[in-house]
Enzyme design. Structure first.
Site, short mmCIF file in Angstrom:
data_model
loop_
_atom_site.label_atom_id
_atom_site.label_comp_id
_atom_site.label_asym_id
_atom_site.label_seq_id
_atom_site.Cartn_x
_atom_site.Cartn_y
_atom_site.Cartn_z
N HIS A 22 41.76 44.14 34.07
CA HIS A 22 40.94 43.09 34.68
C HIS A 22 39.53 43.11 34.12
O HIS A 22 38.79 42.15 34.25
CB HIS A 22 40.84 43.33 36.19
CG HIS A 22 42.06 42.93 36.94
ND1 HIS A 22 43.25 43.60 36.83
CD2 HIS A 22 42.28 41.91 37.82
CE1 HIS A 22 44.14 43.01 37.62
NE2 HIS A 22 43.57 41.99 38.21
N1 LIG Z 1 52.91 41.19 44.57
C1 LIG Z 1 52.64 40.07 45.23
N2 LIG Z 1 53.63 39.28 45.70
C2 LIG Z 1 53.36 38.13 46.37
N3 LIG Z 1 52.12 37.70 46.61
C3 LIG Z 1 51.10 38.43 46.20
C4 LIG Z 1 51.28 39.65 45.47
N4 LIG Z 1 50.07 40.16 45.16
C5 LIG Z 1 49.17 39.28 45.64
N5 LIG Z 1 49.77 38.25 46.27
C6 LIG Z 1 49.14 37.07 46.89
O1 LIG Z 1 48.04 36.70 46.08
C7 LIG Z 1 46.88 36.57 46.89
C8 LIG Z 1 45.64 36.99 46.12
O2 LIG Z 1 45.44 36.10 45.04
P1 LIG Z 1 44.21 36.30 44.06
O3 LIG Z 1 44.15 35.11 43.21
O4 LIG Z 1 43.01 36.67 44.83
O5 LIG Z 1 44.69 37.51 43.17
P2 LIG Z 1 44.12 39.00 43.13
O6 LIG Z 1 44.73 39.78 44.23
O7 LIG Z 1 42.66 38.99 43.05
O8 LIG Z 1 44.76 39.44 41.75
P3 LIG Z 1 44.45 40.77 40.95
O9 LIG Z 1 44.80 41.91 41.84
O10 LIG Z 1 45.31 40.69 39.77
O11 LIG Z 1 43.00 40.72 40.62
C9 LIG Z 1 47.15 37.44 48.09
O12 LIG Z 1 46.44 36.95 49.21
C10 LIG Z 1 48.65 37.35 48.27
O13 LIG Z 1 49.01 36.26 49.09
#
Ligand SMILES: Nc1ncnc2c1ncn2[C@@H]1O[C@H](COP(=O)(O)OP(=O)(O)OP(=O)(O)O)[C@@H](O)[C@H]1O
Ligand SMILES: [Mg+2]
Lengths: 206, 126
Positions: free
Chosen positions: B9
């Site tokens: 990231h």
């Molecule tokens: N493994 C997963 N399976 C299903 N939904 C998920 C998973 N991981 C995260 N999510 C969903 O994605 C949302 C978060 O989206 P966001 O765009 O903020 O990504 P992020 O968590 O910041 O990604 P990253 O961890 O890669 O930086 C969570 O609220 C959840 O609903």
């Protein structure tokens, strides 16, 4: 729902993501890294930039390509997750110019299966699936009873909103929120919330 | 020689891990794919596919990732490539990069390095 309506749905989705950008980001600030709203708004603003070329495609390709744009522009987990969802739904709808409610239900199931496979997640892990799955079940049930698409969509929205609220009670076991363990209780999942807004956009054109 | 891509990231983190491997495996190609195009935190489909392209000299590429979307986005890039000589490895990012590049410098094959790296998460540090 015809192609022209689908483009309007996409417009509505983009408007909603821009409007809810701060709210979704605030939710993500509490149990994530505070970018969900920014991610979704960025993805959909790129989608809108390609609106003209999307409008020339059949319904299936339009939705599939929307997914591909999200994969390349969102930048967080919601990119590959929603991206896969739209791509799978679009592939199912390939060649169609008009989408019936049963088509929509099947495409929705493909989207859900896509998210589950991509995220290796199931219901009850505090993710977007916790508003998607209840919505799908409620729609299916109402459709079997009444055969009324509009009513089924309403039922789906009600269930999605309840699912979203209920994520507050869940300890996250997937995504960044999982690192918080019990501290994730009491907070609403950003992805389950953005899904409600996307579903509202679909409902707005029915 | 097998090439490597470090997906993170964070642009700085990916660059630093790549840099760190040069200490013991200078000749191995390690391409960082960290952050979004503008340098902010996130994972970029385009940067990952470009990095894989750049890292491949014909003997294949191993992709190491940090977490979350780095894994999921890499998975989608690989699905679109259908190149069996590109694999994502489930292993600790820093140790995996160091151990993997040293093995590559010694001329080990993609398959062998891949197999050893997937086991490396189970080695205790102390
Ligand atoms: N493994 C997963 N399976 C299903 N939904 C998920 C998973 N991981 C995260 N999510 C969903 O994605 C949302 C978060 O989206 P966001 O765009 O903020 O990504 P992020 O968590 O910041 O990604 P990253 O961890 O890669 O930086 C969570 O609220 C959840 O609903
Ligand atoms: Mg986030």
């Amino acid at each position: 729902m015809n192609k022209e309506k689908i483009i309007l749905v996409i417009d509505q989705m983009a408007v909603a993501m821009e409007k809810q950008k701060e709210f979704l980001t605030e939710l993500d600030n509490v149990i994530g890294d505070g970018d969900h709203g920014i991610n979704m708004a960025r993805g959909f603003s790129e989608v809108i930039k390609k609106r003209d070329s999307l409008a020339k495609m059949d319904a299936g390709d339009m939705i599939k390509n929307l997914g591909m744009i999200l994969v390349s522009t969102v930048g967080g987990a919601s990119g590959p997750l929603y991206g896969t969802a739209f791509m799978k739904a679009g592939m199912f709808l390939k060649g169609k110019e008009d989408i019936t409610f049963p088509d929509f239900l099947e495409a929705f199931q493909c989207a859900i299966d896509g998210v589950m496979a991509r995220g290796k997640a199931a219901e009850g892990e505090k993710t977007m699936l916790d508003s998607m799955l209840p919505a799908k079940r409620a729609m299916e049930q109402e459709w079997t009873i009444s055969g009324d698409g509009k009513k089924s969509m309403e039922a789906g929205l009600t269930a999605a909103r309840k699912g979203m609220e209920d994520t507050k009670k869940i300890i996250a076991t997937k995504g960044r929120a999982a690192y918080l363990g019990e501290r994730s209780i009491g907070h609403q999942d950003p992805g389950a919330t953005s899904f409600v807004f996307l579903l509202e956009a679909i409902a707005s054109q029915m | 020689m097998v090439g490597f891509v470090i997906v993170s990231h964070s642009r700085l983190l990916a660059e630093s891990v790549a840099d760190f491997t040069r200490l013991m495996a200078e000749r191995v190609t390690v391409i960082p794919a960290g952050g979004l195009e503008d340098g902010s935190f996130g994972t970029s489909y385009q940067l990952i596919s470009d990095a894989i392209e750049e890292a491949n000299s014909g003997d294949g590429v191993l992709v190491l990732m940090d977490m979350g979307s780095a894994v999921m986005t890499t998975e989608m890039v690989l699905e679109s490539m259908e190149n069996h000589k590109v694999k994502m490895v489930d292993c600790p990012l820093v140790e995996g990069a160091v151990a993997g590049t040293i093995a590559a410098a010694g001329g080990q094959s993609l398959e062998l390095i891949y197999r050893n790296l997937t086991k490396s998460g189970y080695v205790n540090k102390f």
